[in-house]
Design a protein around this motif. Structure first.
Motif, PDB file in Angstrom:
ATOM      1  N   ARG A  88      18.638  -9.733 -14.771  1.00 45.82           N
ATOM      2  CA  ARG A  88      19.519 -10.402 -13.829  1.00 45.82           C
ATOM      3  C   ARG A  88      19.277 -11.897 -13.922  1.00 45.82           C
ATOM      4  NH1 ARG A  88      17.956  -8.859  -8.207  1.00 45.82           N
ATOM      5  NH2 ARG A  88      16.888 -10.858  -8.206  1.00 45.82           N
TER       6      ARG A  88
ATOM      7  N   VAL B 258      15.218 -11.666 -14.661  1.00 45.92           N
ATOM      8  CA  VAL B 258      14.650 -10.645 -13.768  1.00 45.92           C
ATOM      9  C   VAL B 258      15.082  -9.270 -14.253  1.00 45.92           C
ATOM     10  CG1 VAL B 258      14.545  -9.725 -11.420  1.00 45.92           C
ATOM     11  CG2 VAL B 258      14.599 -12.208 -11.796  1.00 45.92           C
TER      12      VAL B 258
ATOM     13  N   THR C 154      14.845  -5.154 -13.493  1.00 42.49           N
ATOM     14  CA  THR C 154      14.561  -4.149 -12.468  1.00 42.49           C
ATOM     15  C   THR C 154      14.322  -2.811 -13.145  1.00 42.49           C
ATOM     16  OG1 THR C 154      15.962  -5.312 -10.874  1.00 42.49           O
ATOM     17  CG2 THR C 154      15.404  -3.012 -10.394  1.00 42.49           C
TER      18      THR C 154
ATOM     19  N   LYS D 158      12.741   1.133  -7.051  1.00 39.11           N
ATOM     20  CA  LYS D 158      12.983  -0.017  -7.926  1.00 39.11           C
ATOM     21  C   LYS D 158      11.840  -1.023  -7.816  1.00 39.11           C
ATOM     22  CE  LYS D 158      17.099   1.607  -8.910  1.00 39.11           C
ATOM     23  NZ  LYS D 158      17.394   2.184 -10.237  1.00 39.11           N
ATOM     24  N   LYS D 159      11.556  -1.661  -8.949  1.00 43.77           N
ATOM     25  CA  LYS D 159      10.555  -2.726  -8.966  1.00 43.77           C
ATOM     26  C   LYS D 159      11.043  -3.831  -9.891  1.00 43.77           C
ATOM     27  CE  LYS D 159       5.614  -3.615  -9.479  1.00 43.77           C
ATOM     28  NZ  LYS D 159       4.265  -3.019  -9.680  1.00 43.77           N
ATOM     29  N   GLU D 160      10.927  -5.078  -9.435  1.00 42.71           N
ATOM     30  CA  GLU D 160      11.430  -6.218 -10.192  1.00 42.71           C
ATOM     31  C   GLU D 160      10.308  -6.938 -10.934  1.00 42.71           C
ATOM     32  OE1 GLU D 160      13.600  -8.782  -7.605  1.00 42.71           O
ATOM     33  OE2 GLU D 160      15.424  -7.542  -7.702  1.00 42.71           O
TER      34      GLU D 160
ATOM     35  N   ASP E 259       9.863 -10.594 -12.807  1.00 39.73           N
ATOM     36  CA  ASP E 259      10.487 -11.911 -12.949  1.00 39.73           C
ATOM     37  C   ASP E 259       9.876 -12.641 -14.141  1.00 39.73           C
ATOM     38  OD1 ASP E 259      11.710 -14.322 -12.727  1.00 39.73           O
ATOM     39  OD2 ASP E 259      11.040 -14.745 -10.680  1.00 39.73           O
TER      40      ASP E 259
END
Length: 569
Positions: free
Chosen positions: A15, A19, A21, A29-31, A33
């Motif tokens: 994203r 980022v 996910t 869910k875990k992001e 970065d």
């Protein structure tokens, strides 16, 4: 509108470019970065794309965390180079050689090398040239760092776990008896036991003893005098295991059944197998799930019988007793929940961090985490989590695969284990002698001929010179050997007319190897294949392969009958 047939989603896209996910089996869910990586912007974006594409293979956040942590190590290495590359296409073979030399000497480093290698080889820009050649170099597997317990070490761990779990089981059992008598109206009204039974009933329904809320929002324990104090054992611990007590139970189960630590997170409560007229024993059906990489899962069902105090199933009975109230409360709060390994949290309300593990339900937690294992060991003065070493000890003691393949059993558990090596030294010489005898026994024992001899009579696999002098004589005279054993007999003569049938037999035995269980194939066909291998080497590969082109329908029929056992002798 529904997607067309055969539609598949693409890999998660970074994203805003940076980022990613990642979802696990539970849909959590875990992001990640990539803007936080200490690397140039183009490098961060390239790594994010590779990470996102690889994440399609993952089913847990732990896999994502592992790759993320290895990426941090890699980009920090790159940042310390004299001329750090701006992007992956700036990587040089020299830089990758330094990276390899830095990590190749340790188990941890080899894991890092292998992980980064998987990501980098997926970049189209790194698939040719010297960089590709460097990435293609094999990374040796690490040597297992954990060893099985010595007898005294195992005794200490087991005694510690037994003392803790048995005390908890007896505490819960005694309070359960009081609760059941109160519910049946068997306690005198107004008696101390009746009052305690009423408190236990509240506890079973809510997970805690009655408390009075103060004006500042905190609570005071009611009935402290009746309960005998405010400790865990005197309050909710009367009906529920603590996390350390659950960990002690898991240690005992691992020593008995060699289950992996992760199995306890999702193990359903064992059920009783149907029995007819059996009153003194009970057999439990235990479902074991060992999650593998990718979309699939691995399940097995084990039958475990409680036939007395020393039987394996007695521990299952005690585990069900000790977790009964926790499981009942979990089913009440979240219908359909029935996980065996259930404990009560000491402090309710803390944020859940590990989203790969089952979610908490009210005051209850399920399974045993690595943190629980380490904390339990530390609290008892033991060195490190006991689970890997306990499992390894049980596997090597039992001498057979337990939730893993034969290859893993030998390469990971048996051969590197120092305790097994010491115990095996006394039998090495005898084993080598036996192996030599077996090798000598599993070669072609007959004679190769250029043409048939009219004086010999034909069998299914060779021509026999004299069945009256067979190494396997029949009681009524003649030969009692299986036709496949003809190839081990000194009376056998094989000429080119036999080659097509024997080459076809060799081919069929190899095919059976891929579809039969290892132990079944080895017991029935292993020695015969070795003799055919020896004959193939003597005939020569060219003649052997050419013979496959001359296989007749009669050859195929005879071989099929041999393999079915319908042409035994």
């Amino acid at each position: 509108m529904l997607p067309p047939a055969g539609y598949r989603t693409g890999p998660p896209r970074p994203r805003d470019g940076l980022v990613v996910t990642v979802g696990n089996k539970a849909g959590e869910k875990k992001e990640f970065d990539f803007a936080k990586l200490p690397a140039p912007e183009r490098m961060r974006h390239s790594l994010a794309v590779l990470f996102a594409a690889q994440s399609r293979r993952w089913t847990s956040h732990s896999s994502a965390d592992h790759y993320w942590n290895q990426l941090l190590v890699f980009v920090r290495f790159l940042s310390r180079l004299d001329n750090p590359p701006e992007d992956l296409d700036g990587l040089t073979a020299a830089a990758l050689k330094r990276w390899r030399e830095r990590n190749i000497k340790t188990n941890t480093g080899r894991i890092t090398l292998a992980t980064i290698r998987v990501l980098l080889r997926a970049d189209p820009r790194l698939r040719t040239g010297q960089v590709a050649e460097e990435l293609a170099r094999r990374v040796p597997q690490g040597t297992p760092s954990k060893q099985s317990y010595e007898d005294a070490e195992r005794e200490q761990v087991l005694l510690t776990a037994q003392r803790q779990f048995r005390a908890a089981w007896m505490r819960i059992r005694d309070n359960t008896i009081v609760l059941e008598r109160w519910r049946l109206g068997q306690l005198p009204e107004g008696s101390r036991e009746a009052q305690l039974g009423q408190i236990l009933d509240v506890m079973a329904c809510t997970g805690d003893v009655p408390r009075a809320r103060r004006s500042d929002g905190l609570t005071n324990l009611r009935h402290r005098g009746l309960l005998g104090g405010g400790s865990v054992e005197r309050t909710w611990g009367r009906l529920f295991l603590t996390r350390h007590e659950l960990t002690a139970l898991a240690v005992l189960l691992t020593d008995r059944f060699a289950w992996n630590l992760s199995v306890y997170d999702r193990m359903p409560a064992p059920t009783r197998a149907p029995s007819v007229g059996e009153r003194t024993t009970v057999t439990y059906l235990v479902q074991v799930e060992k999650r593998r990489p990718g979309a699939g899962r691995w399940f097995s069902t084990e039958n475990i019988t409680d036939s007395g105090a020393a039987s394996p199933g007695r521990l299952i009975t005690q585990a069900l007793d000790a977790t009964a109230h926790g499981r009942a409360l979990a089913a009440k709060l979240a219908p359909g929940t029935d996980l065996l390994m259930t404990a009560r949290l000491q402090q309710v309300g803390r944020e859940r961090r590990d989203l790969d593990r089952p979610p908490r339900i009210g005051p209850l937690v399920f399974g045993v985490s690595r943190v629980d294992a380490t904390s339990w060991a530390r609290s008892h003065g033991l060195s490190g989590s006991p689970f890997q070493r306990t499992r390894r000890t049980t596997v090597t003691r039992e001498g057979r695969p337990m939730q893993h393949t034969q290859g893993t059993h030998e390469s990971v558990y048996v051969l590197p284990d120092q305790r097994v090596q010491r115990a095996s030294q006394a039998v090495f010489e005898a084993g080598a002698h036996e192996a030599l005898q077996q090798a000598q026994a599993t070669v072609f024992g007959g004679h190769l001929a250029r043409e048939p001899n009219p004086a010999h009579h034909e069998t299914a696999t060779a021509d026999c010179e004299d069945d009256t002098t067979s190494p396997w004589p029949a009681p009524d005279g003649g030969c009692a050997a299986d036709f496949l054993l003809c190839l081990a007999c000194g009376n056998a003569h094989v000429h080119p007319g036999h080659h097509p049938r024997l080459a076809h037999l060799h081919q069929q035995l190899m095919s059976l190897r891929s579809v039969l269980p290892d132990h079944t194939w080895t017991a029935r066909w292993h020695d015969h294949l070795l003799r055919l291998n020896d004959m193939r080497d003597r005939v020569g590969p060219a003649a052997w392969n050419a013979a496959l082109g001359r296989v007749s329908d009669r050859d195929r029929t005879v071989v099929a009958l041999l393999l079915k056992g319908e042409l035994a002798s």
